[in-house]
Design a protein around this motif. Structure first.
Motif, PDB file in Angstrom:
ATOM      1  N   ARG B   6       0.864  -1.188   0.000  1.00 54.81           N
ATOM      2  CA  ARG B   6       0.000   0.000   0.000  1.00 54.81           C
ATOM      3  C   ARG B   6       0.896   1.232   0.000  1.00 54.81           C
ATOM      4  NH1 ARG B   6      -3.030  -3.771   2.860  1.00 54.81           N
ATOM      5  NH2 ARG B   6      -5.294  -3.518   2.824  1.00 54.81           N
ATOM      6  N   THR B   7       0.638   2.157  -0.901  1.00 57.54           N
ATOM      7  CA  THR B   7       1.405   3.402  -0.926  1.00 57.54           C
ATOM      8  C   THR B   7       0.491   4.552  -0.538  1.00 57.54           C
ATOM      9  OG1 THR B   7       0.925   3.637  -3.265  1.00 57.54           O
ATOM     10  CG2 THR B   7       3.035   2.636  -2.679  1.00 57.54           C
ATOM     11  N   TYR B   8       1.103   5.549   0.094  1.00 51.31           N
ATOM     12  CA  TYR B   8       0.309   6.656   0.618  1.00 51.31           C
ATOM     13  C   TYR B   8       0.890   8.008   0.255  1.00 51.31           C
ATOM     14  CZ  TYR B   8      -2.162   3.226   3.475  1.00 51.31           C
ATOM     15  OH  TYR B   8      -2.929   2.166   3.895  1.00 51.31           O
ATOM     16  N   ALA B   9       0.057   9.024   0.427  1.00 52.76           N
ATOM     17  CA  ALA B   9       0.427  10.431   0.209  1.00 52.76           C
ATOM     18  C   ALA B   9       1.134  10.563  -1.137  1.00 52.76           C
ATOM     19  CB  ALA B   9       1.259  10.952   1.384  1.00 52.76           C
ATOM     20  N   SER B  10       2.276  11.247  -1.189  1.00 52.75           N
ATOM     21  CA  SER B  10       2.899  11.531  -2.491  1.00 52.75           C
ATOM     22  C   SER B  10       3.489  10.295  -3.158  1.00 52.75           C
ATOM     23  CB  SER B  10       3.982  12.596  -2.314  1.00 52.75           C
ATOM     24  OG  SER B  10       4.883  12.181  -1.301  1.00 52.75           O
ATOM     25  N   LEU B  11       3.494   9.148  -2.468  1.00 50.34           N
ATOM     26  CA  LEU B  11       4.047   7.941  -3.092  1.00 50.34           C
ATOM     27  C   LEU B  11       3.049   7.248  -4.016  1.00 50.34           C
ATOM     28  CD1 LEU B  11       6.088   6.296  -0.195  1.00 50.34           C
ATOM     29  CD2 LEU B  11       6.860   7.917  -1.930  1.00 50.34           C
ATOM     30  N   GLU B  16      -4.096   7.147  -8.677  1.00 51.71           N
ATOM     31  CA  GLU B  16      -4.255   5.968  -7.829  1.00 51.71           C
ATOM     32  C   GLU B  16      -4.734   6.407  -6.441  1.00 51.71           C
ATOM     33  OE1 GLU B  16      -1.403   2.287  -6.345  1.00 51.71           O
ATOM     34  OE2 GLU B  16      -0.616   4.303  -6.502  1.00 51.71           O
ATOM     35  N   GLN B  17      -5.666   5.633  -5.874  1.00 53.37           N
ATOM     36  CA  GLN B  17      -6.162   6.010  -4.554  1.00 53.37           C
ATOM     37  C   GLN B  17      -5.163   5.583  -3.481  1.00 53.37           C
ATOM     38  OE1 GLN B  17     -10.131   4.558  -3.493  1.00 53.37           O
ATOM     39  NE2 GLN B  17      -9.661   5.336  -1.445  1.00 53.37           N
ATOM     40  N   ALA B  18      -4.872   6.499  -2.561  1.00 50.72           N
ATOM     41  CA  ALA B  18      -3.935   6.175  -1.491  1.00 50.72           C
ATOM     42  C   ALA B  18      -4.425   4.968  -0.717  1.00 50.72           C
ATOM     43  CB  ALA B  18      -3.786   7.371  -0.554  1.00 50.72           C
ATOM     44  N   GLY B  19      -3.506   4.037  -0.441  1.00 43.00           N
ATOM     45  CA  GLY B  19      -3.850   2.902   0.399  1.00 43.00           C
ATOM     46  C   GLY B  19      -4.568   1.768  -0.312  1.00 43.00           C
ATOM     47  N   ALA B  33      13.564  -3.287   0.456  1.00 41.85           N
ATOM     48  CA  ALA B  33      14.199  -2.590  -0.678  1.00 41.85           C
ATOM     49  C   ALA B  33      13.752  -3.193  -2.005  1.00 41.85           C
ATOM     50  CB  ALA B  33      15.721  -2.667  -0.550  1.00 41.85           C
ATOM     51  N   ASP B  34      13.631  -4.523  -2.055  1.00 45.62           N
ATOM     52  CA  ASP B  34      13.170  -5.172  -3.295  1.00 45.62           C
ATOM     53  C   ASP B  34      11.765  -4.692  -3.661  1.00 45.62           C
ATOM     54  OD1 ASP B  34      15.486  -6.636  -3.341  1.00 45.62           O
ATOM     55  OD2 ASP B  34      14.602  -8.388  -2.336  1.00 45.62           O
ATOM     56  N   LEU B  35      10.922  -4.587  -2.640  1.00 46.42           N
ATOM     57  CA  LEU B  35       9.545  -4.163  -2.897  1.00 46.42           C
ATOM     58  C   LEU B  35       9.527  -2.737  -3.446  1.00 46.42           C
ATOM     59  CD1 LEU B  35       6.468  -4.449  -2.751  1.00 46.42           C
ATOM     60  CD2 LEU B  35       6.586  -3.647  -0.389  1.00 46.42           C
ATOM     61  N   ILE B  36      10.315  -1.867  -2.824  1.00 47.21           N
ATOM     62  CA  ILE B  36      10.334  -0.466  -3.267  1.00 47.21           C
ATOM     63  C   ILE B  36      10.769  -0.394  -4.732  1.00 47.21           C
ATOM     64  CG2 ILE B  36      11.474   1.782  -2.925  1.00 47.21           C
ATOM     65  CD1 ILE B  36      11.532   1.102   0.104  1.00 47.21           C
ATOM     66  N   SER B  37      11.775  -1.180  -5.082  1.00 47.35           N
ATOM     67  CA  SER B  37      12.212  -1.083  -6.486  1.00 47.35           C
ATOM     68  C   SER B  37      11.198  -1.748  -7.413  1.00 47.35           C
ATOM     69  CB  SER B  37      13.643  -1.601  -6.667  1.00 47.35           C
ATOM     70  OG  SER B  37      13.653  -3.000  -6.671  1.00 47.35           O
ATOM     71  N   ALA B  38      10.540  -2.824  -6.945  1.00 49.60           N
ATOM     72  CA  ALA B  38       9.507  -3.451  -7.782  1.00 49.60           C
ATOM     73  C   ALA B  38       8.354  -2.479  -8.051  1.00 49.60           C
ATOM     74  CB  ALA B  38       8.978  -4.714  -7.111  1.00 49.60           C
ATOM     75  N   LEU B  39       8.096  -1.596  -7.101  1.00 45.72           N
ATOM     76  CA  LEU B  39       7.006  -0.632  -7.281  1.00 45.72           C
ATOM     77  C   LEU B  39       7.435   0.556  -8.132  1.00 45.72           C
ATOM     78  CD1 LEU B  39       5.584  -0.612  -3.635  1.00 45.72           C
ATOM     79  CD2 LEU B  39       4.339  -1.346  -5.685  1.00 45.72           C
ATOM     80  N   GLY B  40       8.734   0.634  -8.398  1.00 49.59           N
ATOM     81  CA  GLY B  40       9.229   1.749  -9.211  1.00 49.59           C
ATOM     82  C   GLY B  40       9.253   3.074  -8.471  1.00 49.59           C
ATOM     83  N   ILE B  41       9.387   2.994  -7.152  1.00 48.52           N
ATOM     84  CA  ILE B  41       9.434   4.220  -6.349  1.00 48.52           C
ATOM     85  C   ILE B  41      10.884   4.541  -6.034  1.00 48.52           C
ATOM     86  CG2 ILE B  41       8.787   5.235  -4.118  1.00 48.52           C
ATOM     87  CD1 ILE B  41       6.333   3.431  -4.141  1.00 48.52           C
ATOM     88  N   GLU B  42      11.204   5.822  -6.058  1.00 44.79           N
ATOM     89  CA  GLU B  42      12.530   6.301  -5.687  1.00 44.79           C
ATOM     90  C   GLU B  42      12.775   5.963  -4.217  1.00 44.79           C
ATOM     91  OE1 GLU B  42      15.775   7.524  -7.111  1.00 44.79           O
ATOM     92  OE2 GLU B  42      14.068   8.007  -8.413  1.00 44.79           O
ATOM     93  N   ALA B  43      13.859   5.193  -3.934  1.00 38.58           N
ATOM     94  CA  ALA B  43      14.086   4.746  -2.549  1.00 38.58           C
ATOM     95  C   ALA B  43      14.165   5.917  -1.583  1.00 38.58           C
ATOM     96  CB  ALA B  43      15.360   3.908  -2.472  1.00 38.58           C
ATOM     97  N   ALA B  44      14.759   7.026  -2.046  1.00 41.74           N
ATOM     98  CA  ALA B  44      14.948   8.177  -1.152  1.00 41.74           C
ATOM     99  C   ALA B  44      13.624   8.850  -0.790  1.00 41.74           C
ATOM    100  CB  ALA B  44      15.881   9.189  -1.803  1.00 41.74           C
ATOM    101  N   ASP B  45      12.581   8.617  -1.601  1.00 39.80           N
ATOM    102  CA  ASP B  45      11.284   9.238  -1.302  1.00 39.80           C
ATOM    103  C   ASP B  45      10.532   8.514  -0.191  1.00 39.80           C
ATOM    104  OD1 ASP B  45      11.821  11.031  -3.261  1.00 39.80           O
ATOM    105  OD2 ASP B  45      10.526  10.100  -4.781  1.00 39.80           O
ATOM    106  N   ALA B  70       3.184  -1.113   4.144  1.00 40.30           N
ATOM    107  CA  ALA B  70       2.730   0.245   3.847  1.00 40.30           C
ATOM    108  C   ALA B  70       3.926   1.160   3.703  1.00 40.30           C
ATOM    109  CB  ALA B  70       1.827   0.745   4.969  1.00 40.30           C
ATOM    110  N   LEU B  71       3.913   1.988   2.653  1.00 39.86           N
ATOM    111  CA  LEU B  71       5.034   2.891   2.377  1.00 39.86           C
ATOM    112  C   LEU B  71       4.552   4.341   2.418  1.00 39.86           C
ATOM    113  CD1 LEU B  71       6.442   0.987  -0.741  1.00 39.86           C
ATOM    114  CD2 LEU B  71       7.206   0.761   1.624  1.00 39.86           C
ATOM    115  N   PHE B  72       5.302   5.151   3.153  1.00 37.15           N
ATOM    116  CA  PHE B  72       4.944   6.567   3.294  1.00 37.15           C
ATOM    117  C   PHE B  72       6.157   7.448   2.999  1.00 37.15           C
ATOM    118  CE2 PHE B  72       2.218   4.246   6.220  1.00 37.15           C
ATOM    119  CZ  PHE B  72       0.976   4.850   6.075  1.00 37.15           C
ATOM    120  N   PRO B  73       5.895   8.665   2.494  1.00 33.56           N
ATOM    121  CA  PRO B  73       6.968   9.667   2.462  1.00 33.56           C
ATOM    122  C   PRO B  73       7.099  10.248   3.877  1.00 33.56           C
ATOM    123  CG  PRO B  73       4.939  10.654   1.683  1.00 33.56           C
ATOM    124  CD  PRO B  73       4.629   9.199   1.992  1.00 33.56           C
TER     125      PRO B  73
END
Ligand code: SF4
Lengths: 581, 78
Positions: B6-11, B16-19, B33-45, B70-73
């Protein structure tokens, strides 16, 4: 900033006094708590003539320091029976500071019911005006007209109580105008609106026309500090323009707390709410975009705020419904009442603003009432009717308006999530132990703003701690000390997100204060000042009769497991007692 | 294995609806880390990661099949 204004409601007189030398470098919460501690008999009835309501802008309020227009309000709390400090963001305190008034002390009480009065403060002095015609109205109907009568919102800010305060209800807050003149910013908690109501004081209008700048003893030091703080606020991801607070508001926390299993749901029965995404800050942002047709960023509640976290919710037709739906209010009427409809939450928020009620206490009260069979969780329409009933002061409305503990007693509910008679805010102590300790020992009753340990326990700000780990004694103490200092500066507590991570920002705050006052304070003075404030408040509460037995969470939390973590409140009493030992 | 992200806020992606829960296929014992890259999200965000309700402080934390992540900025409030 050199004078204290003493307002006597017994004989309706007002006089200016010099600031006593002992208070020479006190302001904000430090000064309100000092005055309450030193002048209010701790055992007095909070609605009687010996209680006082004290206002004080912070050290740097009224200057060019960013995000510093907070007003601190203190007194003996009609809700808890202990000391109370609540603060709000508004131009009202800024105008007071510019008039050179460091504190207003409202004392006494008419011997017979003398109706309601209002006070007008300006550069020429102080006058009393009859205010019976202002009573019984919604604040949005009364306050703008009152401001207009004295020159409009560019010239004046207004402090007022709503009908809840007129009826001396324990959940009555003190309302202030926001930057747009809306009557929506609250020193909400602890029933100080009822204390003002008991004195027959309906409103205070402040006009700072012709006032001089706030004097600054060491301008170079002040400017250096102010720039360091502004740089930290502008840089940090949470506080910067279009950052988290500006884009999503405080309600962005709904999803986080829900994911962490710490979002109290249906009177603290669960840490997760199935409707969380529908009411969260992201949903507010998306809903506004749909209804207004563009991205709506948040606005500053008060002059000089560069964070701007205050949101506005719009109706389907794009017109304004209410400002501001804070995380706490969103949660109180949403997850805690089982309501997942933002329009209904907005209406409940609006009604509390109209009637002068603390949204946290009222949301908590409604949840306890639902538990007692008064209504059904999730029935937003009925919840709205019940809040209207508070304003009508029906017998049921009076019970609800006096908060969760009174309501629990009236309806035989043992599950009342409170400490010292104040309902818990939006963080579950069984899932976040440091905030639970803070609720337990706070001089204010259950209060998250006493020490926002959520920053390191959940948000990864100023450290990364495990919320479920019960060893939080030092954390609870240190955060409360730092907070008591920030509450004395006049800055909004939300600067903490930036300055806890960026050390130069915190140094800047200390330099600003030292610059205004001409003191040689350094970072080492922060905890010293915070401790001095807390010691006064703790001493007041001791004299008022509080003991360690009052520093406890409600019994049901000791044995009732909270999903999804299925934990109970397991912090040993000895650890709680060590926080301020 | 699959995890529920689940991604939230600016992620969240635009539109796409948050969550909104999303199933993501990862290798066995794949990490945050694998999940973040699979989602195509910038790790630093990504600032805050919550795995099955527990705050995760390690990007190399291995995930279990079916985990709720769950991933949040960086976010704050009060
Ligand atoms: S950060 Fe938010 S609450 Fe604080 S002063 Fe600014 S707008 Fe008001």
């Amino acid at each position: 900033m050199d004078r204290l204004l003493r307002v006597n409601m017994t004989d309706r007189t007002a006089k200016f006094e010099p600031i006593p030398s002992a208070y020479a470098s006190r302001a904000g919460r430090w000064l309100t708590s000092s005055l309450v501690h030193d002048e209010v008999p701790a055992t007095c009835h909070p609605l009687g003539p010996r209680n006082k309501v004290v206002f004080s802008p912070g050290f740097v309020t009224g200057t060019a320091a960013p995000t510093s227009s907070r007003i601190s309000v203190g007194g003996k709390s009609p809700l808890t029976g202990g000391i109370k400090e609540a603060n709000a963001g508004t131009g009202w305190g800024r105008r007071l500071a510019r008039l050179g008034i460091r504190a207003v002390v409202v004392e006494g009480q008419p011997e017979r019911d003398g109706g309601f009065w209002m006070l007008k403060i300006d550069a020429k002095g102080v006058s009393f005006e009859p205010a019976d015609a202002l009573t019984g109205k919604k604040l949005s109907e009364m306050v703008p007209g009152l401001a207009a009568r004295y020159g409009g919102r560019d010239k004046v800010d207004v402090c007022a109580i709503g009908v809840a305060g007129e009826h001396k209800m324990g959940a009555a807050g003190v309302c202030f105008t926001d930057r747009e003149g809306r009557a929506t910013r609250y020193a909400g908690r602890g029933g100080l609106g009822a204390a003002l109501g008991s004195k027959g004081l309906k409103a205070i209008v402040v006009d700072d026309s012709g006032a001089a700048e706030v004097p600054i003893a060491d301008k170079a030091k002040f400017d250096q500090g102010r720039k360091k703080l502004a740089a930290a606020l502008g840089e940090h991801a949470i506080t910067k323009p279009k950052g988290a607070l500006n884009a999503y508001g405080t309600a962005v926390l709904v999803n986080i707390l829900n994911e962490a299993g710490g979002l109290p749901t249906r009177n603290f029965r669960s840490g997760r709410f199935e409707g969380a995404t529908k009411i969260a800050g992201e949903a507010i942002f998306a809903g506004n975009k749909e209804r207004v047709g563009k991205d709506v960023y948040n606005h500053p509640c008060s002059p000089g705020c560069i964070i701007g976290c205050s949101n506005t919710w719009h109706k389907r037709d794009g017109s304004e419904h209410t400002s501001c739906i804070e995380y706490e209010s969103d949660w109180a009427f949403g997850a805690n009442c089982g309501i997942d409809d933002l329009d209904q939450i907005a209406e409940l928020n609006l009604l509390c603003n109209e009637y002068g009620l603390d949204t946290i206490e009222i949301g908590g009260t409604l949840a306890v009432a639902a538990e007692g069979g008064v209504w059904k969780f999730g029935d937003g329409k009925r919840a709205i009717e019940l809040v209207r009933e508070i304003a009508d002061a029906t017998p049921l409305g009076r019970i609800l308006g006096n908060g969760a503990l009174v309501t629990g007693r009236a309806f035989g509910v043992t599950r009342v999530p409170h400490v010292k008679g104040q309902n818990m805010p939006a963080y579950e102590p069984r899932a976040i132990k440091g905030i639970g300790m803070t609720y337990a020992v706070s001089t204010m009753g259950a209060d998250h703003t006493s020490g926002y340990t959520i920053a390191p326990e959940i948000l990864g700000v100023s450290g990364k701690l495990d919320p479920l780990n019960p060893q939080k004694t030092d954390l609870a103490r240190n955060f409360q000390y730092a907070t008591a200092f920030i509450d004395s500066t006049g800055h909004c507590l939300f600067i903490a997100f930036a300055i806890l991570d960026i050390a130069s920002g915190f140094e800047g705050v200390v330099e600003e204060c030292a610059g205004v006052l001409g003191t040689d304070w350094t970072m080492n003075d922060v905890a010293r000042i915070g401790k001095a404030v807390l010691d006064l408040e703790l001493d007041f509460n001791r004299q008022a009769g509080f003991t360690a037995a009052d520093d406890r969470l409600p019994e049901f939390m000791l044995h009732e497991k909270l999903p999804p973590h299925d934990g109970v409140w397991d912090v040993p009493d000895e650890e709680i007692d060590r926080v301020f030992d | 294995m699959k995890v529920e992200a689940r991604t939230y806020a600016s992620l969240s992606a635009p539109g796409e609806q948050a969550g909104e829960p999303r199933e993501v296929e990862l290798r066995e014992a794949g990490t945050v880390a694998d999940l973040i890259s699979a989602l195509g999200i910038e790790a630093a965000d990504v600032h805050l990661v919550i795995v099955d309700g527990r705050i995760s402080h390690r990007r190399d934390e291995p995930l279990r099949g079916g985990a709720r992540v769950a991933l949040f900025p960086a976010v704050g409030g009060g």
